[in-house]
Design a protein around this motif. Structure first.
Motif, short mmCIF file in Angstrom:
data_model
loop_
_atom_site.label_atom_id
_atom_site.label_comp_id
_atom_site.label_asym_id
_atom_site.label_seq_id
_atom_site.Cartn_x
_atom_site.Cartn_y
_atom_site.Cartn_z
N ALA A 130 0.78 -1.07 0.03
CA ALA A 130 -0.18 0.08 -0.11
C ALA A 130 0.81 1.27 -0.01
O ALA A 130 0.56 2.17 -0.64
N VAL A 131 1.93 1.29 0.65
CA VAL A 131 2.73 2.32 0.62
C VAL A 131 3.42 2.63 -0.59
O VAL A 131 3.66 3.69 -1.03
N GLY A 132 3.91 1.37 -1.27
CA GLY A 132 4.42 1.71 -2.62
C GLY A 132 3.53 2.25 -3.43
O GLY A 132 3.95 3.00 -4.50
N TRP A 133 2.23 1.82 -3.42
CA TRP A 133 1.08 2.51 -4.47
C TRP A 133 1.24 4.02 -3.96
O TRP A 133 0.82 4.80 -5.08
N LEU A 134 1.16 4.33 -3.06
CA LEU A 134 1.05 5.66 -2.74
C LEU A 134 2.20 6.71 -3.34
O LEU A 134 2.14 7.82 -3.75
N LEU A 135 3.28 5.86 -3.15
CA LEU A 135 4.71 6.66 -3.62
C LEU A 135 4.50 6.54 -5.09
O LEU A 135 5.00 7.74 -5.45
N ARG A 136 3.93 5.65 -5.80
CA ARG A 136 4.09 5.52 -7.15
C ARG A 136 2.90 6.80 -7.62
O ARG A 136 3.05 7.45 -8.64
N ALA A 137 2.03 7.18 -6.77
CA ALA A 137 1.13 8.43 -6.82
C ALA A 137 1.70 9.56 -6.45
O ALA A 137 0.91 10.64 -6.41
N ARG A 138 3.00 9.70 -6.29
CA ARG A 138 3.74 11.13 -5.99
C ARG A 138 3.80 11.54 -4.71
O ARG A 138 3.86 13.05 -4.56
N LEU A 139 3.36 10.82 -3.82
CA LEU A 139 2.99 11.26 -2.34
C LEU A 139 4.29 11.23 -1.70
O LEU A 139 5.16 10.32 -1.78
N PRO A 140 4.58 12.11 -0.81
CA PRO A 140 6.05 11.98 -0.06
C PRO A 140 5.95 10.53 0.62
O PRO A 140 4.90 10.22 1.16
#
Length: 436
Positions: A130-140
């Motif tokens: 889940a953290v990887g998905w948010l990182l790919r969405a350009r979140l810090p």
């Protein structure tokens, strides 16, 4: 005689004298070499010499030592070879056992830290995608980690709230039906194959009541000790939250720092084994969650169809119990069967029992091999031994952590024992050294 002839005669006599001296020296050297050869021949073991009689005593000589290449003294040579090998194995196993015992004592002393860290690793392996998905969405990275962690906490707290509320609403009805179920069991004991009399039933009930009264102090002390450890539970919960946050945010940097502490020759192989183990842990945790969810839904559907009370709490119990392979789901399913027996009678209980067994068979023969695959496949004997050891060492938490720990160690040992060089990462920079 002229002077020339006299000089010539002197030179001839001197020459003859020197020649005779050389011949004499040559004969002396030849005799000495002959004596040395004869002495060597007499001293050689190939040429038998004079032997002493049996009663003769030889002073100043030592008996030859019949030593094996693996022995250091005559005493060792007198011990049978198999016994020497067994003794060597024994003392090495004793050393390994002492070291393992010391490690277990250390872990037991600091288990208040070890157990939260182990739970944090499991949660990190579950939430990392889940953290990887948010990182790919350009979140810090920090924001993505916080969002995932808070969302997980909200889901857990909401589920527990629903379970507790439904349990509170259903307790009065279940208590009434429990009394009726107890009367049905008493009637079956009287009229069934056991044919127990009222006197025997009363005696067994009195013995059970006496046992409860005798052990009330133990139960009370256990409750008091549990209340006394409330601070430890809160501390462990906070440590789990903080450790999970930093594992999700800085896990890769922490691992690289630990690898740099090792010798250069061992870094590549340890890094490869560690990353493979992390992949195994993540696959195991996600597969276990999916299998547990399928178990809970399957058994919950049967509970709803046959109108068994506490359907949602029992399904949640099955979900939690499925995290302990083989044992946990069976025990939680047994609780559902008992509730069905008390509430709806033996026929419904048998149907729920069949549903539980069917779901377990589908899990063991279809879901586990299909979802987990061979990467985390463990022999059932290893699973049972690991769960038993975990329960002895750390209770329920040990049972939850033992199987993923065995899966991780299995992958790490196989990677370390493999005779291969890890692949070079695509972002590696190779600097060629030049001769001075």
């Amino acid at each position: 005689m002229s002077r020339f002839e006299r000089v010539r005669g002197r030179l001839r006599r001197a020459y003859q004298s020197r020649k005779e001296s050389a011949r004499a020296d040559q004969r002396t050297s030849s005799e000495e070499l002959t004596d040395v050869s004869e002495a060597a021949r007499l001293a050689s073991p190939a040429v038998p010499g004079p032997t002493a009689p049996p009663s003769a005593a030889v002073y100043g000589a030592e008996a030859p030592l019949d030593l094996h290449s693996s022995t250091a003294s005559r005493d060792d040579a007198d011990v049978p070879h198999g016994l020497r090998i067994a003794a060597a194995w024994c003392w090495r196993l004793i050393v390994i056992g002492v070291v393992a015992w010391a490690l277990l004592r250390i872990v037991g002393t600091i288990k208040i830290v070890i157990i939260p860290l182990a739970i944090a690793l499991l949660l990190s392996a579950l939430l990392a995608p889940a953290v990887g998905w948010l990182l790919r969405a350009r979140l810090p990275r920090s924001l993505a980690t916080a969002v995932v962690l808070v969302g997980g906490l909200v889901a857990v707290i909401g589920t527990l709230t629903l379970v507790v509320n439904e349990f509170i609403r259903g307790v009065p009805e279940l208590s009434e039906k429990s009394s009726e179920g107890v009367r049905q069991i008493q009637n079956w004991l009287k009229t069934g194959p056991l044919h127990l009399s009222d006197t025997q039933l009363d005696r067994y009930i009195d013995e059970a009541q006496a046992w409860i009264n005798d052990n009330t102090s133990k139960f009370t002390s256990g409750a008091l000790s549990t209340a006394a450890t409330l601070a430890e539970v809160l501390t462990g919960t906070l440590l789990v939250l903080f450790a999970t946050f930093f594992f999700l945010r800085d896990g890769n940097r922490i691992w690289r720092f630990l690898v740099r502490l090792l010798p250069v020759a061992a870094r590549w192989k340890v890094d490869d084994a560690g990353r493979a183990s992390w992949h195994t842990l993540g696959a195991y945790v996600r597969a276990t969650v999916l299998v547990a969810f399928i178990d809970a839904v399957g058994i919950g559907i049967f509970l709803v169809i046959f109108d068994v009370p506490f359907a949602f709490p029992l399904a949640a119990l099955v979900f939690l119990g499925a995290f302990i392979p083989i044992v946990g789901a069976a025990l939680s399913g047994g609780v559902a069967v008992l509730v069905a027996l008390v509430d709806s009678g033996p026929v419904t209980a048998l149907i729920i029992l069949g549903a539980v067994i069917g779901v377990q068979q589908i899990e063991g023969h279809v879901l586990q091999p299909l979802i987990m695959g061979r990467a985390v496949a463990l022999h059932p004997l290893a699973v049972i031994i690991g769960i038993a050891a975990g329960v002895v060492l750390a209770g329920i938490t040990g049972a939850l952590v033992s199987v993923p720990l065995i899966a991780v160690l299995n992958t790490a040992i196989r990677r370390l024992a493999a005779r291969r060089v890890p692949d070079t990462p695509p972002d590696a920079v190779v600097v060629a050294s030049q001769a001075p």
